[in-house]
Write a protein that holds these residues in place. Structure first.
Motif, PDB file in Angstrom:
ATOM      1  N   MET A 169      30.906  28.328  -6.472  1.00 25.58           N
ATOM      2  CA  MET A 169      30.013  27.889  -7.537  1.00 25.58           C
ATOM      3  C   MET A 169      29.500  29.119  -8.282  1.00 25.58           C
ATOM      4  O   MET A 169      28.992  30.062  -7.681  1.00 25.58           O
ATOM      5  N   VAL A 170      29.635  29.076  -9.602  1.00 26.36           N
ATOM      6  CA  VAL A 170      29.172  30.174 -10.449  1.00 26.36           C
ATOM      7  C   VAL A 170      27.924  29.713 -11.205  1.00 26.36           C
ATOM      8  O   VAL A 170      27.965  28.715 -11.916  1.00 26.36           O
ATOM      9  N   VAL A 181      34.173  21.415 -11.577  1.00 23.74           N
ATOM     10  CA  VAL A 181      32.992  20.565 -11.736  1.00 23.74           C
ATOM     11  C   VAL A 181      31.899  21.391 -12.400  1.00 23.74           C
ATOM     12  O   VAL A 181      31.804  22.599 -12.163  1.00 23.74           O
ATOM     13  N   GLN A 182      31.100  20.757 -13.251  1.00 26.16           N
ATOM     14  CA  GLN A 182      29.992  21.487 -13.865  1.00 26.16           C
ATOM     15  C   GLN A 182      28.807  20.564 -14.074  1.00 26.16           C
ATOM     16  O   GLN A 182      28.952  19.348 -14.201  1.00 26.16           O
ATOM     17  N   ASN A 183      27.616  21.168 -14.123  1.00 27.24           N
ATOM     18  CA  ASN A 183      26.442  20.430 -14.566  1.00 27.24           C
ATOM     19  C   ASN A 183      26.040  20.965 -15.953  1.00 27.24           C
ATOM     20  O   ASN A 183      26.686  21.870 -16.481  1.00 27.24           O
ATOM     21  N   GLY A 184      24.997  20.384 -16.533  1.00 27.29           N
ATOM     22  CA  GLY A 184      24.611  20.800 -17.884  1.00 27.29           C
ATOM     23  C   GLY A 184      25.760  20.625 -18.855  1.00 27.29           C
ATOM     24  O   GLY A 184      25.935  21.414 -19.792  1.00 27.29           O
ATOM     25  N   SER A 244      22.931  21.343  -6.270  1.00 27.41           N
ATOM     26  CA  SER A 244      23.313  20.793  -4.958  1.00 27.41           C
ATOM     27  C   SER A 244      24.464  19.804  -5.100  1.00 27.41           C
ATOM     28  O   SER A 244      25.341  19.723  -4.232  1.00 27.41           O
ATOM     29  N   LEU A 245      24.467  19.046  -6.199  1.00 24.85           N
ATOM     30  CA  LEU A 245      25.558  18.083  -6.412  1.00 24.85           C
ATOM     31  C   LEU A 245      26.893  18.797  -6.590  1.00 24.85           C
ATOM     32  O   LEU A 245      27.937  18.324  -6.126  1.00 24.85           O
ATOM     33  N   ILE A 246      26.861  19.947  -7.241  1.00 26.44           N
ATOM     34  CA  ILE A 246      28.098  20.730  -7.373  1.00 26.44           C
ATOM     35  C   ILE A 246      28.578  21.179  -5.997  1.00 26.44           C
ATOM     36  O   ILE A 246      29.765  21.053  -5.665  1.00 26.44           O
ATOM     37  N   LEU A 247      27.648  21.683  -5.183  1.00 26.56           N
ATOM     38  CA  LEU A 247      28.030  22.154  -3.841  1.00 26.56           C
ATOM     39  C   LEU A 247      28.639  21.013  -3.022  1.00 26.56           C
ATOM     40  O   LEU A 247      29.572  21.208  -2.242  1.00 26.56           O
ATOM     41  N   LYS A 248      28.080  19.823  -3.223  1.00 23.75           N
ATOM     42  CA  LYS A 248      28.551  18.637  -2.498  1.00 23.75           C
ATOM     43  C   LYS A 248      29.979  18.265  -2.945  1.00 23.75           C
ATOM     44  O   LYS A 248      30.791  17.828  -2.138  1.00 23.75           O
ATOM     45  N   PRO A 251      37.364  19.708  -6.567  1.00 24.94           N
ATOM     46  CA  PRO A 251      37.303  20.933  -7.371  1.00 24.94           C
ATOM     47  C   PRO A 251      37.120  22.188  -6.514  1.00 24.94           C
ATOM     48  O   PRO A 251      36.381  22.187  -5.536  1.00 24.94           O
ATOM     49  N   ALA A 252      37.792  23.254  -6.912  1.00 22.62           N
ATOM     50  CA  ALA A 252      37.676  24.545  -6.216  1.00 22.62           C
ATOM     51  C   ALA A 252      36.642  25.422  -6.898  1.00 22.62           C
ATOM     52  O   ALA A 252      36.260  26.459  -6.368  1.00 22.62           O
ATOM     53  N   LEU A 253      36.187  25.021  -8.081  1.00 21.58           N
ATOM     54  CA  LEU A 253      35.293  25.865  -8.873  1.00 21.58           C
ATOM     55  C   LEU A 253      34.240  24.987  -9.534  1.00 21.58           C
ATOM     56  O   LEU A 253      34.552  23.901 -10.023  1.00 21.58           O
ATOM     57  N   GLY A 254      33.003  25.471  -9.520  1.00 18.53           N
ATOM     58  CA  GLY A 254      31.919  24.739 -10.171  1.00 18.53           C
ATOM     59  C   GLY A 254      31.065  25.676 -10.999  1.00 18.53           C
ATOM     60  O   GLY A 254      30.909  26.847 -10.660  1.00 18.53           O
TER      61      GLY A 254
END
Lengths: 367, 367
Positions: free
Chosen positions: B275-276, B181-184, B263-267, B250-253
């Protein structure tokens, strides 16, 4: 039949209650009648917990009946009763409590472990239901421990001291002379971290709350072996690392508070350091700047003893418990507790819930 | 003497400027006169940067003179000029820019690497000063790359695509079918993550901002291979995992935004996930609950390409760059850029600074 039942002379008389034996096994053994702290639903512990007589339990072939000597009231016990802890015993009629020490009262006929009446044993890994006077569990549950330490240490060795020991081992390879930083340093885990680090030659930088009596608290922690103790406000300076003097920048930090107290750990950690969160006493989250991750390369992790213990570590767990009780015996590991008779459970609970102000950890003792 | 100077026929005439040779080496080679984007002090880039003629530079025995073809204006370039980036070129007379592609113009007589005039080369690992028309650096700096891809990809392959590739490799062992999962997600790194994950059979869950045009943005990302694209507000629901459908947790964000988007990634991360953080576009910190660490066992890390490249990874870095340019050649890696002539540097800078609204990444091209 009696020969299969190895009893302590002093406790033999307690087995006076003999329920009707099932037809299939004339030799069945049962525990004495017991008292237990029970709950049927989650909620405020002082409302949902009740002390009740529970009927004798059959030992079966490999069961061991233990007379509990002492069991602590840990914050996680409270959280389980409240229903806010992720792993909880099933309802209704759940018996509260998670760790403690007892004395072997009777063993089933097919028990093969060297457990004899009178031996001190702890459930290891801990298991639910230690707040009762007699417990029957399979022999594998019980780990025999030395009986030449104060009973309150045998009762509490797992949840707090083992957390401290694991956290010193599992995240960053430390060598003598290295430093670690922690907040919540006056907690029992915090005190254990100071003493266990000292045994390994590791220096500790300790953060405590600003409050009346903080000078005495500093003095106490230094007597346990703390290298530096700061209140949060003392660390509210621009060049915080100048306060470290000759101590190296810490590579590892332990956070059980959150909020500002966690930010101070992040500030003190060295480049590439790791902060391990194992509690959140302030109920505030951990706040981390982007540059802490990117440019300072900090890692943030969590530690939960229960998860560690459930991952097939039972032998390692027992070895560490023996090590910790050895340190207790040598006078190298100590912390304050208050012993309250099991019969005064409600008083101990109220103290644990903070109704009588700040109190030491409460232990229920005696049957 | 001229035989030691392998020149491209087309550029040979440029070496017309010949400064007085030092007495000691009659054969010394010099770069052509060059233009460079310089700064003497940190500050707002549109105030402190200036384009200036710089005198020829002596190649020395092992120097290679490269005529720059294209160099991007990356956000980190802006931050270096502003003085807010931890690793920066020394002042005064610092030349801006960090990555780019050029064409070998001349090589020193003792150069042993197979570098010939006309070859496309990039500084690898990148180094300071790519915003100039001719650069002289030791031969080790330059990595020859294929010249059958668009020049803008060769110019930008390191900072953004390599970040995406490393982050997919360095933190969690992923296998085909796994999800991240990713943001941006509309950023160039975000677009690279989607495409590089797809090549590896890894599914992507993408978070974008709520804004006009978000539907078009979703469509674009799906065309690149995104499995799911959500706006932040779509994820503001209690049971966020129900939105994942058949995708695994997902195991990785990857977080380059901070604040709510982190926070949405952590969720969305699964138990034990990582989370990186590699950017902080919202300028808001990452906020993490205590239970995310303890009960959900999340790990939070950071990634900084510059640190990775400085840790003796130059060969690995070059292998990965060749791999990435291979994907570009196959049409499997693409993103939008805008090419602006070097002579219009101020326009490109203004666009990069956002003075003309949202614009694609700016590249300075031509000498």
């Amino acid at each position: 039949m009696a020969s299969a039942l190895r009893l302590l002379p002093s406790t033999a008389t307690r087995l006076r209650f003999r329920p009707r034996l099932p037809l299939s096994t004339a030799a069945s053994l049962f525990s004495p009648p017991s008292k237990a702290v029970l709950y049927d639903q989650h909620g405020p512990p002082d409302q949902v917990l009740r002390v009740e007589d529970v009927p004798p339990v059959e030992l079966g072939e490999r069961g061991v009946c233990v007379k509990m000597l002492a069991a602590p009231i840990n914050p996680s016990d409270i959280n389980r009763v409240q229903g806010v802890y992720p792993v909880r015993p099933p309802l209704p009629a759940a018996v509260a409590g998670y760790e403690g020490v007892g004395q072997v009262h009777a063993v089933g006929p097919a028990v093969t472990r060297p457990l004899s009446p009178g031996d001190w044993v702890i459930p290891s890994p801990p298991s639910f239901g230690t707040w009762q006077t007699y417990i029957v569990k399979p022999e594998d549950v019980w780990h025999k421990v030395r009986d030449d330490v104060p009973v309150e240490y045998a009762a509490t060795v797992t949840v707090n001291p083992l957390t401290a020991l694991r956290m010193l081992q599992d995240f960053v390879k430390l060598k003598p002379g290295d430093a670690i930083v922690q907040n919540g340093s006056t907690s029992i885990v915090g005190q254990c971290v100071i003493q266990l680090a000292k045994v390994q030659g590791i220096r500790t930088i300790n953060i405590i709350r600003d409050r009346p009596g903080s000078e005495e608290a500093k003095e106490k922690l230094k007597q346990l072996g703390a290298d530096e103790v700061f209140t949060e406000s003392q660390l509210d300076v621009k060049n915080v690392k100048s306060l470290l003097g000759a101590l190296p920048e810490p590579a590892l930090g332990f956070n059980c508070v959150g909020g500002n107290a966690a930010s101070l750990i992040l500030k003190l950690l060295r480049q590439g350091g790791t902060m391990v969160t194992y509690g959140g006493m302030s109920k505030k989250p951990v706040i981390v700047s982007t540059s802490s991750f990117i440019f300072k390369d900090l890692s943030l992790r969590g530690f939960w003893l229960q998860k560690w213990m459930n991952s097939d570590k039972s032998e390692e767990c027992r070895t560490m418990i023996d090590y910790l009780l050895g340190l207790v015996h040598e006078g190298k590991l100590k912390y304050e507790m208050e012993l309250t008779p099991f019969s005064e459970f409600n008083l101990a609970l109220d103290k644990a819930l903070g109704k009588h102000g700040s109190q030491p950890k409460q232990l229920l003792v005696g049957g």
